[in-house]
Write a protein that holds these residues in place. Structure first.
Motif, mmCIF file in Angstrom:
data_model
loop_
_atom_site.group_PDB
_atom_site.id
_atom_site.type_symbol
_atom_site.label_atom_id
_atom_site.label_comp_id
_atom_site.label_asym_id
_atom_site.label_seq_id
_atom_site.Cartn_x
_atom_site.Cartn_y
_atom_site.Cartn_z
ATOM 1 N N MET A 152 -5.932 -2.318 8.171
ATOM 2 C CA MET A 152 -5.461 -1.032 8.640
ATOM 3 C C MET A 152 -5.533 0.009 7.351
ATOM 4 O O MET A 152 -4.704 0.733 7.337
ATOM 5 C CB MET A 152 -4.081 -0.895 9.314
ATOM 6 C CG MET A 152 -3.673 -1.638 10.476
ATOM 7 S SD MET A 152 -2.213 -1.608 11.276
ATOM 8 C CE MET A 152 -2.153 -0.107 11.853
ATOM 9 N N VAL A 153 -6.463 -0.246 6.891
ATOM 10 C CA VAL A 153 -7.121 0.874 5.712
ATOM 11 C C VAL A 153 -8.061 1.468 6.219
ATOM 12 O O VAL A 153 -7.863 2.738 6.645
ATOM 13 C CB VAL A 153 -7.483 0.308 4.328
ATOM 14 C CG1 VAL A 153 -7.960 1.272 3.467
ATOM 15 C CG2 VAL A 153 -6.249 -0.530 3.665
ATOM 16 N N GLY A 154 -9.096 0.865 6.591
ATOM 17 C CA GLY A 154 -10.220 1.744 7.453
ATOM 18 C C GLY A 154 -11.022 2.445 6.551
ATOM 19 O O GLY A 154 -10.838 2.864 5.430
ATOM 20 N N GLN A 155 -12.390 2.569 7.018
ATOM 21 C CA GLN A 155 -13.383 3.531 6.384
ATOM 22 C C GLN A 155 -12.906 4.810 6.090
ATOM 23 O O GLN A 155 -13.244 5.213 5.043
ATOM 24 C CB GLN A 155 -14.614 3.392 6.983
ATOM 25 C CG GLN A 155 -15.720 4.096 6.408
ATOM 26 C CD GLN A 155 -16.242 3.198 4.838
ATOM 27 O OE1 GLN A 155 -15.983 2.128 4.840
ATOM 28 N NE2 GLN A 155 -16.298 4.074 3.830
ATOM 29 N N GLY B 2 0.673 0.550 0.968
ATOM 30 C CA GLY B 2 0.609 1.903 0.868
ATOM 31 C C GLY B 2 0.652 2.445 -0.339
ATOM 32 O O GLY B 2 0.394 1.907 -1.577
ATOM 33 N N SER B 3 0.840 3.934 -0.814
ATOM 34 C CA SER B 3 0.617 4.543 -1.976
ATOM 35 C C SER B 3 1.857 5.734 -2.076
ATOM 36 O O SER B 3 2.180 6.101 -0.752
ATOM 37 C CB SER B 3 -0.662 5.132 -2.027
ATOM 38 O OG SER B 3 -1.671 4.318 -1.752
ATOM 39 N N VAL B 4 1.882 6.355 -3.028
ATOM 40 C CA VAL B 4 2.525 7.525 -3.304
ATOM 41 C C VAL B 4 1.648 8.614 -3.510
ATOM 42 O O VAL B 4 0.759 8.582 -4.636
ATOM 43 C CB VAL B 4 3.602 7.486 -4.247
ATOM 44 C CG1 VAL B 4 4.239 8.921 -4.352
ATOM 45 C CG2 VAL B 4 4.704 6.694 -3.802
ATOM 46 N N GLY C 1 -7.163 7.370 0.514
ATOM 47 C CA GLY C 1 -6.022 6.698 -0.058
ATOM 48 C C GLY C 1 -5.107 6.453 0.831
ATOM 49 O O GLY C 1 -3.836 5.885 0.592
ATOM 50 N N ARG C 2 -5.179 6.750 2.196
ATOM 51 C CA ARG C 2 -3.950 6.824 3.161
ATOM 52 C C ARG C 2 -4.026 5.468 3.904
ATOM 53 O O ARG C 2 -5.276 4.790 4.187
ATOM 54 C CB ARG C 2 -4.176 7.856 4.170
ATOM 55 C CG ARG C 2 -3.719 9.228 3.538
ATOM 56 C CD ARG C 2 -3.205 10.129 4.509
ATOM 57 N NE ARG C 2 -2.915 11.399 3.874
ATOM 58 C CZ ARG C 2 -1.759 11.726 3.210
ATOM 59 N NH1 ARG C 2 -0.809 10.624 3.048
ATOM 60 N NH2 ARG C 2 -1.452 12.973 2.685
ATOM 61 N N THR C 3 -2.912 4.710 4.359
ATOM 62 C CA THR C 3 -2.787 3.520 4.723
ATOM 63 C C THR C 3 -2.165 3.819 6.054
ATOM 64 O O THR C 3 -0.905 3.811 6.187
ATOM 65 C CB THR C 3 -2.263 2.318 3.816
ATOM 66 O OG1 THR C 3 -3.026 2.473 2.630
ATOM 67 C CG2 THR C 3 -2.574 0.911 4.641
ATOM 68 N N THR C 4 -2.793 3.432 7.176
ATOM 69 C CA THR C 4 -1.913 3.746 8.501
ATOM 70 C C THR C 4 -0.805 2.708 8.679
ATOM 71 O O THR C 4 0.323 3.268 9.075
ATOM 72 C CB THR C 4 -2.939 3.438 9.744
ATOM 73 O OG1 THR C 4 -4.043 4.314 9.562
ATOM 74 C CG2 THR C 4 -2.352 3.690 10.950
#
Length: 474
Positions: free
Chosen positions: A1-4, A145-147, A10-13
């Motif tokens: 669920m990262v996706g193109q 995910g990320s900050v 850099g967003r991860t749903t």
């Protein structure tokens, strides 16, 4: 669920969905029976503690799926179940039954990067989690995910913003799109992301994860490290408890366990020649990809064998065997359409296939809502009900169409539900042994998802139909 589309942002749903659930949950007060997973987070996005786009992004995605049977709060919980299960984690049992809040939770206090340890632990304790639980839930939630610099410049430096990382995201571990134990291993071993930006931030006051992890001398983190793959069991437990923390008024049901063979939109209708038909699909759920078997449908004294549609799907259910003990299940769909004259008097049908148990399903053969003649233009519902000619009841006495529609409400992207009763018109037609009556219901607002119609016969449910479901309508 990262996706193109998220490669550069850099967003991860999946991480966003889990963040929504956590922020909705953490303001729970379990002693007073308030808060928890109730979709009140939709009203709370202007609070500093809920900054970022995850909340409105997620509600925008879930919004079309809200209807009489599926509240937004259940979708918040289901988002976590799907995120964990589809990204490599263990399946979390899903229990529906949540109730959507109609206002913001008056309780505030979500752990933030700058929140001190005492207050952080107090916030978790209010929601029913002790110190070890709090550490475990944080580690599990931050395995993906990320900050991002845009939302948290005090954590992620401006230097993180690059053409290939436009939001300046700093990942929690080196596999931000996988639900795994790497965040724990990198923290203990001092490798990779070393536990993520809330451990290593250039701003010491923003190292909230470090303060929490070290609060028991790293005992809980070392225990999670030593568990290996059993780390996933801990995560399924604490995240399951998170999504099952609900207000006292909500009564969760037992976990949903999907059956292997299930009818989908199996309904009576009329075809383009005004002839009665029985049509729909059967969804077959299997654990692994095998040669698809033909499906047997027994009804009206006949057995019909059909083959699956070409396209297949995947599901978090049916997991077995590989990839750390998990492999996604496979779904297949079998479509069928039968002339009504062949099966008019049936009250049930059975479905079977090689390798599957036989299942029998009831079906009504009385008055029904006609799917092809029931529509919505956004704020008005027009429906048709077919009644067998010679029906003993004087129509429309005793027959009522109850309607529930999701519509926008102020201050949140979560819809509210409005209900009413359809009004019959004088128009009737005759089709294949049925008298078809029509009616309308004006919602008065533009609906956001599926409108549910329930046909009541002497206050007993005779038939149901979802109208205008769009992408949520299978």
């Amino acid at each position: 669920m990262v996706g193109q589309s998220s490669t550069n942002s850099g967003r991860t749903t999946a991480a966003q969905w889990m963040r929504v659930a956590f922020h909705d949950f953490i303001t729970a007060d379990v002693k007073s029976g308030t808060g928890g997973i109730d979709a009140s987070i939709g009203f709370e996005t202007s609070r500093e503690e809920n900054k970022g786009s995850a909340f409105n992004d997620s509600f925008t995605f879930w919004r079309p799926f809200v209807n009489e049977y599926v509240p937004m709060a259940d979708l918040v919980a289901l988002g976590t179940v799907m995120s964990v299960g589809l990204c490599g984690g263990n399946h979390i049992p899903y229990r529906p039954g949540r109730i959507d809040s109609t206002h913001a939770d008056p309780t505030t206090g979500v752990p933030e990067p700058g929140t001190d340890l005492k207050e952080t632990l107090s916030q978790f304790e209010r929601a029913g989690f002790d110190q070890a639980d709090s550490i475990a839930l944080t580690a599990c939630g931050h395995t993906m995910g990320s900050v991002h610099h845009g939302g948290f410049p005090e954590v992620s430096p401006e230097s993180a913003v690059t053409p290939n990382n436009t939001n300046g995201g700093v990942n929690f571990d080196t596999t931000r799109g996988s639900f795994d134990s790497l965040v724990v291993h990198e923290y203990i071993d001092g490798t990779g992301q070393m536990g993520g930006p809330l451990v290593t931030s250039f701003n010491e006051s923003s190292r909230s994860d470090l303060r929490l992890f070290e609060s028991d001398g790293n005992s809980t983190m070392r225990d999670l490290y030593e568990r290996g793959e059993r780390f996933q069991d801990v995560c399924a437990d604490v995240m399951g408890r998170t999504i099952n923390t609900v207000p006292a008024a909500a009564k969760l049901t037992t976990p949903i366990t999907p059956i292997a063979l299930k009818p989908i939109n199996f309904t009576w209708d009329f075809d383009s020649n005004d002839r009665l038909i029985l049509s729909g699909k059967i969804r077959v759920l299997g654990a692994i990809r095998t040669i698809p078997p033909p499906l047997n449908i027994e009804l009206g004294g006949q057995t019909i064998r059909i083959m699956p549609e070409r396209e297949e799907g995947t599901t978090v259910y049916g997991s077995t065997g590989i990839r750390g003990g998990r492999v996604q299940g496979v779904t297949r769909y079998y479509a069928i359409s039968i002339p009504g004259r062949d099966v008019t008097n049936i009250t049930s049908f059975a479905v079977s296939a090689d390798g599957f148990d036989r299942h029998t399903f009831p079906i009504s053969n009385g008055p029904f809502i006609v799917p092809s003649l029931s529509t919505s233009d956004g704020d008005t519902v027009r429906f048709s009900v077919a009644v067998p000619q010679g029906h003993s009841q004087a129509f429309p006495e005793g027959l009522v169409v109850s309607i529930t529609a999701p519509v926008p409400q102020p201050l949140t992207l979560g819809p509210k539900l409005v209900t009413g009763t359809g009004e019959w018109s004088s128009e009737t037609t005759s089709q294949d042994g049925f008298t078809v009556y029509t009616g309308t219901y004006r919602v008065g607002q533009r609906v956001t998802g599926a409108i549910s119609l329930t046909l009541l016969n002497e206050n007993q449910v005779q038939d149901t139909l979802l109208v205008g479901a769009g992408i949520a309508g299978w």
